[in-house]
Motif scaffolding. Structure first.
Motif, PDB file in Angstrom:
ATOM      1  N   LEU A 131       0.824  -1.203   0.000  1.00 12.46           N
ATOM      2  CA  LEU A 131       0.000   0.000   0.000  1.00 12.46           C
ATOM      3  C   LEU A 131       0.864   1.261   0.000  1.00 12.46           C
ATOM      4  N   GLU A 132       1.895   1.282   0.831  1.00 17.74           N
ATOM      5  CA  GLU A 132       2.759   2.458   0.885  1.00 17.74           C
ATOM      6  C   GLU A 132       3.512   2.652  -0.422  1.00 17.74           C
ATOM      7  N   SER A 133       3.994   1.565  -1.000  1.00 17.25           N
ATOM      8  CA  SER A 133       4.718   1.671  -2.269  1.00 17.25           C
ATOM      9  C   SER A 133       3.818   2.200  -3.376  1.00 17.25           C
ATOM     10  N   TYR A 134       2.582   1.722  -3.406  1.00 15.13           N
ATOM     11  CA  TYR A 134       1.660   2.177  -4.437  1.00 15.13           C
ATOM     12  C   TYR A 134       1.296   3.642  -4.229  1.00 15.13           C
ATOM     13  N   LEU A 135       1.159   4.047  -2.956  1.00 19.05           N
ATOM     14  CA  LEU A 135       0.848   5.442  -2.660  1.00 19.05           C
ATOM     15  C   LEU A 135       1.985   6.358  -3.077  1.00 19.05           C
ATOM     16  N   ARG A 136       3.223   5.928  -2.884  1.00 14.70           N
ATOM     17  CA  ARG A 136       4.380   6.748  -3.237  1.00 14.70           C
ATOM     18  C   ARG A 136       4.623   6.781  -4.743  1.00 14.70           C
ATOM     19  N   ASP A 137       4.489   5.625  -5.400  1.00 17.76           N
ATOM     20  CA  ASP A 137       4.864   5.533  -6.808  1.00 17.76           C
ATOM     21  C   ASP A 137       3.726   5.856  -7.758  1.00 17.76           C
ATOM     22  N   GLY A 138       2.481   5.615  -7.349  1.00 22.32           N
ATOM     23  CA  GLY A 138       1.350   5.869  -8.216  1.00 22.32           C
ATOM     24  C   GLY A 138       1.154   4.761  -9.243  1.00 22.32           C
ATOM     25  N   PRO A 139       0.102   4.868 -10.044  1.00 20.90           N
ATOM     26  CA  PRO A 139      -0.139   3.833 -11.071  1.00 20.90           C
ATOM     27  C   PRO A 139       0.939   3.865 -12.142  1.00 20.90           C
ATOM     28  N   LEU A 140       1.278   2.685 -12.632  1.00 22.40           N
ATOM     29  CA  LEU A 140       2.353   2.580 -13.621  1.00 22.40           C
ATOM     30  C   LEU A 140       1.963   3.212 -14.948  1.00 22.40           C
ATOM     31  N   ASP A 141       0.709   3.041 -15.362  1.00 18.27           N
ATOM     32  CA  ASP A 141       0.286   3.552 -16.661  1.00 18.27           C
ATOM     33  C   ASP A 141      -0.205   4.986 -16.603  1.00 18.27           C
ATOM     34  N   GLY A 142      -0.214   5.589 -15.411  1.00 16.81           N
ATOM     35  CA  GLY A 142      -0.651   6.972 -15.295  1.00 16.81           C
ATOM     36  C   GLY A 142      -2.150   7.173 -15.291  1.00 16.81           C
ATOM     37  N   ASN A 143      -2.925   6.110 -15.286  1.00 13.84           N
ATOM     38  CA  ASN A 143      -4.387   6.208 -15.254  1.00 13.84           C
ATOM     39  C   ASN A 143      -4.827   6.464 -13.811  1.00 13.84           C
ATOM     40  N   LEU A 144      -5.219   7.695 -13.509  1.00 13.09           N
ATOM     41  CA  LEU A 144      -5.538   8.053 -12.129  1.00 13.09           C
ATOM     42  C   LEU A 144      -6.831   7.407 -11.659  1.00 13.09           C
ATOM     43  N   ALA A 145      -7.806   7.263 -12.542  1.00 12.81           N
ATOM     44  CA  ALA A 145      -9.081   6.669 -12.138  1.00 12.81           C
ATOM     45  C   ALA A 145      -8.883   5.219 -11.696  1.00 12.81           C
ATOM     46  N   GLU A 146      -8.178   4.448 -12.518  1.00  9.83           N
ATOM     47  CA  GLU A 146      -7.901   3.062 -12.147  1.00  9.83           C
ATOM     48  C   GLU A 146      -6.952   3.003 -10.958  1.00  9.83           C
ATOM     49  N   GLY A 147      -6.034   3.973 -10.879  1.00  4.71           N
ATOM     50  CA  GLY A 147      -5.120   4.008  -9.744  1.00  4.71           C
ATOM     51  C   GLY A 147      -5.839   4.226  -8.433  1.00  4.71           C
ATOM     52  N   MET A 148      -6.851   5.092  -8.412  1.00  2.64           N
ATOM     53  CA  MET A 148      -7.623   5.324  -7.199  1.00  2.64           C
ATOM     54  C   MET A 148      -8.403   4.076  -6.802  1.00  2.64           C
ATOM     55  N   GLN A 149      -8.953   3.365  -7.778  1.00  2.00           N
ATOM     56  CA  GLN A 149      -9.661   2.120  -7.463  1.00  2.00           C
ATOM     57  C   GLN A 149      -8.716   1.099  -6.839  1.00  2.00           C
ATOM     58  N   GLU A 150      -7.519   0.997  -7.397  1.00  2.00           N
ATOM     59  CA  GLU A 150      -6.542   0.064  -6.855  1.00  2.00           C
ATOM     60  C   GLU A 150      -6.113   0.476  -5.454  1.00  2.00           C
ATOM     61  N   LEU A 151      -5.957   1.779  -5.241  1.00  3.07           N
ATOM     62  CA  LEU A 151      -5.561   2.271  -3.922  1.00  3.07           C
ATOM     63  C   LEU A 151      -6.651   1.964  -2.894  1.00  3.07           C
TER      64      LEU A 151
END
Length: 477
Positions: free
Chosen positions: A123-143
């Motif tokens: 969780l911390e790594s994902y919060l720091r690095d963000g989504p790999l593809d830059g898709n913020l909508a999918e990144g928020m769902q994953e977070l």
């Protein structure tokens, strides 16, 4: 040719001479001990005799020569390890540099990426690095999913190095300038200062973790700053709700009025035009029907709004506890009460009362037997769930569990707090049904278990019909 003195003669000469200094006596004892323990006594005596023949000036020269030999032996021999902690005195060694010690092992640096562990969590790594593809909508769902599945890592006091940043991301809060917060503090006491001081001293008064980390002064500062911010917004709403300036209308009427009327009486005149009455130039007295309605709406909005209501101190407490600065806590709390649950801080607290009615309705859907039993005893949610609705369960200890519950609420919506209260009632179901007086049980809820409550809430959501769920989402607006 004189004969060389023997060892016995040297000893007699030393005894016949004046009393030597302590340093000389120590040197003699060391030389004698060396001769006694040496395996080749004769060769050592010859070396001492030749040293005495070479430098017959003083006994100090012999001592220096012996120390040099001892120093060379120490350098040639393997390093000797000390087995005691006491350092040797200056009189016991000829040179400090000759003593070799084993260097201490350096302790490995403690990794503090996750606050308690050795490495960063997913969780911390994902919060720091963000989504790999830059898709913020999918990144928020994953977070959000990671918050639900892995849980924020924290120590026993509930402290985490990245929780406050997770909240800022989940609630979509932009950075707040420290100067903005300081400017609000420097304005002094807000109109709600007295009410704030009447509540802050009893905020989570029985929680030692909160009292140890958060001072009453910081709580007063933050609530007072938010009160000023809400007061400014309230004033802006007043100005926006006012009708167009009477000065402009008066100037328009003067343009349409014949000059002789204006010249006859500049100080006071009456012009009736389009149901508008003006008295005394450059005043703000208007009597149009539309303006009356606008003023009534403005007065209604002002009566509903408030800059502080009782209970905001408890709702503010977890933000101050989890944040790393007052500015972060200010940004979180102000955004939360103005964007997520503005209905909770109105003077009538209409959002809280709607939430209480939803607790009863959701309980009827999920646990009809338990709801019927409580209703038969006259136990509506208004009587026992008001603090839990208003503070998002922050009134129920322990505080670390409150923080874990808030991680879930900020990820999937604060409206789910209503279902978290229902989940707590379901966990007490058997105890309530067996009690002839459930009001005694519901007077104080059992300690929070965030993991169990979240798991039960996820199951309860599936049973809520869509129209009722839509009311849950909008009840605090």
């Amino acid at each position: 040719m004189t004969s060389r003195p023997t060892q016995a003669q040297l000893n007699l000469a030393a005894l016949a001479s004046p009393s030597p200094s302590p340093r000389t006596m120590r040197s003699l004892r060391k030389i004698q001990s060396h001769h006694t323990l040496s395996s080749n006594t004769s060769s050592d005596l010859q070396s001492i005799t030749s040293a005495a023949n070479t430098d017959e000036s003083s006994l100090a020269t012999q001592q220096h020569h012996h120390q040099q030999q001892q120093h060379q032996r120490q350098l040639a021999s393997p390093a000797r390890i000390r087995t005691h902690g006491r350092g040797r005195s200056n009189s016991d060694t000829g040179s400090r540099e000759a003593t070799l010690t084993v260097p201490r092992k350096r302790r490995p640096a403690r990794k503090t990426g996750s606050g308690i562990g050795v490495k960063r969590s997913l969780l911390e790594s994902y919060l720091r690095d963000g989504p790999l593809d830059g898709n913020l909508a999918e990144g928020m769902q994953e977070l959000r999913y990671l918050v639900l599945s892995t849980r924020v890592e924290a120590d026993v006091d509930g402290m985490s190095t990245y929780r406050v940043y997770l909240w800022l991301v989940l609630l979509d809060i932009p950075p707040v300038s420290t100067d903005e917060y300081l400017s609000l503090i420097h304005r002094g006491r807000s109109p709600a200062y007295t009410k704030i001081r009447n509540d802050t001293f009893r905020t989570l008064a029985t929680d030692p973790l909160f009292k140890r980390r958060v001072t009453e002064a910081s709580l007063i500062r933050l609530l007072n700053a938010v009160a000023w911010k809400l007061e400014d917004a309230k004033g802006n709403r007043r100005r926006k709700s006012r009708p167009s300036s009477s000065r402009r209308r008066e100037m328009e009427s003067l343009i349409k009025t014949p000059p002789r009327i204006a010249e006859e009486d500049e100080d006071e005149f009456v012009v009736v035009d389009n149901n508008t009455t003006f008295t005394t130039p450059f005043t703000s007295t208007t009597t149009t029907p539309n303006d009356n309605n606008d003023n009534a709406n403005a007065r209604g909005n002002e009566s509903e709004s408030a800059i502080y209501v009782q209970g905001m101190n408890v709702l503010c407490a977890p933000f101050l506890y989890a944040a790393r600065s007052e500015v972060e806590a200010f940004a979180l709390f102000h955004h939360f009460v103005t964007r997520e649950c503005p209905g909770y801080i109105r003077s009538a607290m209409d959002g809280v009362h709607r939430g209480l009615r939803l607790v009863d309705r959701c309980l009827e859907v999920v646990e009809p037997k338990l709801a019927a039993y409580l209703f038969s005893k006259g136990m509506q949610a208004e009587l026992y769930a008001f603090p839990s609705v208003l503070t998002l369960c922050a009134c129920t200890p322990p505080l670390p569990e409150v923080l874990h519950l808030w991680d879930f609420l900020f990820a999937y919506g604060p409206h789910l707090n209503i279902l978290c209260i229902v989940a707590q009632l379901i966990r007490m179901r058997d105890t309530i049904l067996e009690s002839p007086s459930p009001n005694k049980i519901l007077r104080s809820f059992p300690p929070l278990d965030a993991k169990e409550i979240i798991a039960l809430t996820v199951l309860v959501v599936r049973k809520i019909p869509s129209p009722l769920y839509a009311e849950l989402v909008n009840h605090a607006k």
